[in-house]
Write a protein that holds these residues in place. Sequence first.
Motif, mmCIF file in Angstrom:
data_model
loop_
_atom_site.group_PDB
_atom_site.id
_atom_site.type_symbol
_atom_site.label_atom_id
_atom_site.label_comp_id
_atom_site.label_asym_id
_atom_site.label_seq_id
_atom_site.Cartn_x
_atom_site.Cartn_y
_atom_site.Cartn_z
ATOM 1 N N LEU A 296 92.182 15.032 -27.882
ATOM 2 C CA LEU A 296 90.721 15.374 -27.368
ATOM 3 C C LEU A 296 90.923 16.616 -26.447
ATOM 4 O O LEU A 296 89.964 17.370 -26.207
ATOM 5 N N ARG A 297 92.258 17.009 -25.767
ATOM 6 C CA ARG A 297 92.356 18.227 -25.500
ATOM 7 C C ARG A 297 92.189 19.435 -26.451
ATOM 8 O O ARG A 297 91.546 20.413 -25.929
ATOM 9 N N GLN A 298 92.597 19.179 -27.673
ATOM 10 C CA GLN A 298 92.503 20.324 -28.639
ATOM 11 C C GLN A 298 91.088 20.243 -29.149
ATOM 12 O O GLN A 298 90.643 21.326 -29.377
ATOM 13 N N LEU A 299 90.491 19.179 -29.194
ATOM 14 C CA LEU A 299 88.691 19.156 -29.403
ATOM 15 C C LEU A 299 88.187 19.994 -28.324
ATOM 16 O O LEU A 299 87.291 20.884 -28.743
ATOM 17 N N MET A 300 88.561 19.786 -27.084
ATOM 18 C CA MET A 300 87.728 20.657 -26.306
ATOM 19 C C MET A 300 88.154 22.141 -26.099
ATOM 20 O O MET A 300 87.280 22.885 -25.916
ATOM 21 N N ASP A 301 89.360 22.234 -26.602
ATOM 22 C CA ASP A 301 89.766 23.699 -26.711
ATOM 23 C C ASP A 301 89.104 24.323 -27.936
ATOM 24 O O ASP A 301 88.491 25.533 -28.029
ATOM 25 N N ALA A 306 84.762 22.648 -21.551
ATOM 26 C CA ALA A 306 85.741 22.359 -20.204
ATOM 27 C C ALA A 306 85.633 21.138 -19.672
ATOM 28 O O ALA A 306 86.623 20.781 -19.065
ATOM 29 N N THR A 307 84.848 20.144 -20.178
ATOM 30 C CA THR A 307 84.748 18.789 -19.773
ATOM 31 C C THR A 307 84.673 17.856 -20.923
ATOM 32 O O THR A 307 84.063 18.194 -22.002
ATOM 33 N N ARG A 308 84.768 16.740 -20.744
ATOM 34 C CA ARG A 308 84.438 15.845 -21.680
ATOM 35 C C ARG A 308 82.849 15.330 -22.078
ATOM 36 O O ARG A 308 82.519 15.373 -22.997
ATOM 37 N N MET A 309 82.071 15.722 -20.739
ATOM 38 C CA MET A 309 80.616 15.784 -21.015
ATOM 39 C C MET A 309 80.326 16.825 -21.869
ATOM 40 O O MET A 309 79.572 16.508 -22.735
ATOM 41 N N GLN A 310 80.929 18.039 -21.815
ATOM 42 C CA GLN A 310 80.443 19.034 -22.781
ATOM 43 C C GLN A 310 80.898 18.793 -24.192
ATOM 44 O O GLN A 310 80.036 19.197 -25.001
ATOM 45 N N LEU A 311 82.226 18.226 -24.231
ATOM 46 C CA LEU A 311 82.518 17.967 -25.612
ATOM 47 C C LEU A 311 81.575 16.943 -26.295
ATOM 48 O O LEU A 311 81.134 17.019 -27.447
ATOM 49 N N GLY A 312 80.906 15.911 -25.349
ATOM 50 C CA GLY A 312 79.891 14.918 -25.980
ATOM 51 C C GLY A 312 78.657 15.546 -26.430
ATOM 52 O O GLY A 312 78.226 15.053 -27.480
#
Length: 321
Positions: A296-301, A306-312
């Motif tokens: 998850l950290r790598q996907l966000m990078d 910056a947040t999981r919501m933005q990743l969503g």
Amino acid sequence: MLSAFGLTELEEKIYLALVGGRPSTSAELMERLATGPDEVDTALTSLTRHGLVRVVGDRVGAAPPDLAIDSLLTQRIRELQEARIDLREWLRQQRAPEPADPGVQMVVGVAAILQTFDQFLRGAEEEVLGFERPPYAADISENPAELELLDRGVRFRVVYDRRGLERPGASTHIGRFIAAGEQARVAADVPAKLAVADRRMGLLSFPSQGDMVEPWALVVRGATWVEVLVALFTEVWERATPLRLAPATTVLDDADRWTVPTPTDRQILSLLMTGLPDKAVASQLGISLRTVQRRLRQLMDVTGSATRMQLGWFVARNRWL
């Protein structure tokens, strides 16, 4: 992703486009989405009613996602709870049907219910709609009839209760059906166990409660009864989260950390979208909690989130699931 909140595909596209950019006019949205004026106007009217967009002059802007989505979610939950209350009242009235009523039949006991369910499924010719939720009377791996019917071309749409995904082996079990063609979604609180065959017959199953020593089920026939069950299924289905799981035989390869998204990533994201915590996701996929959090950290990078919501939002916008 926003289909779980009752939005259409076009409404979701418009909202995501506005969230990711500046306020736009109807004409600009039509050009960007290659859609006619009537469709855009209808979608904007619906989004405005839900509080997801705001109109200032001739331009439309998106309301802040954290506030707008929470408000919409609260509204959907309230509507679903009202539908659940109505169904429970209907069931209470039908628990002791008159002998002369040919539309309702009661089945009592685990063995009788399982036999009835198997016969019920094997009689389907076109489509089966279903709810799955704990507690479970049979072993998790049991339901050979569905695989046979899927192979025969019968369509299956099933909403799973999120609590059921926390059982050991649940994702592998459900993944077999999805790989065979089942359309699966997940909801936070599925109201009952349900199966509807070809929209002409329904089966509702309940655990033992109060004075009922054994679990029991209702077999209902006829348009009047089945229409209620189909309406309930549709209500829950439209608000549920799509579930994407690889087949049980797929090897989860986490070696190429720079390939995004990997099969592992897709399964992690799909399970997280249902509301499962990181630890439960790791258990379902047979990987470590550290691996889940690292991916998850790598996907966000990689996505600049910056947040999981933005990743969503990124996952929904780029159709990763």
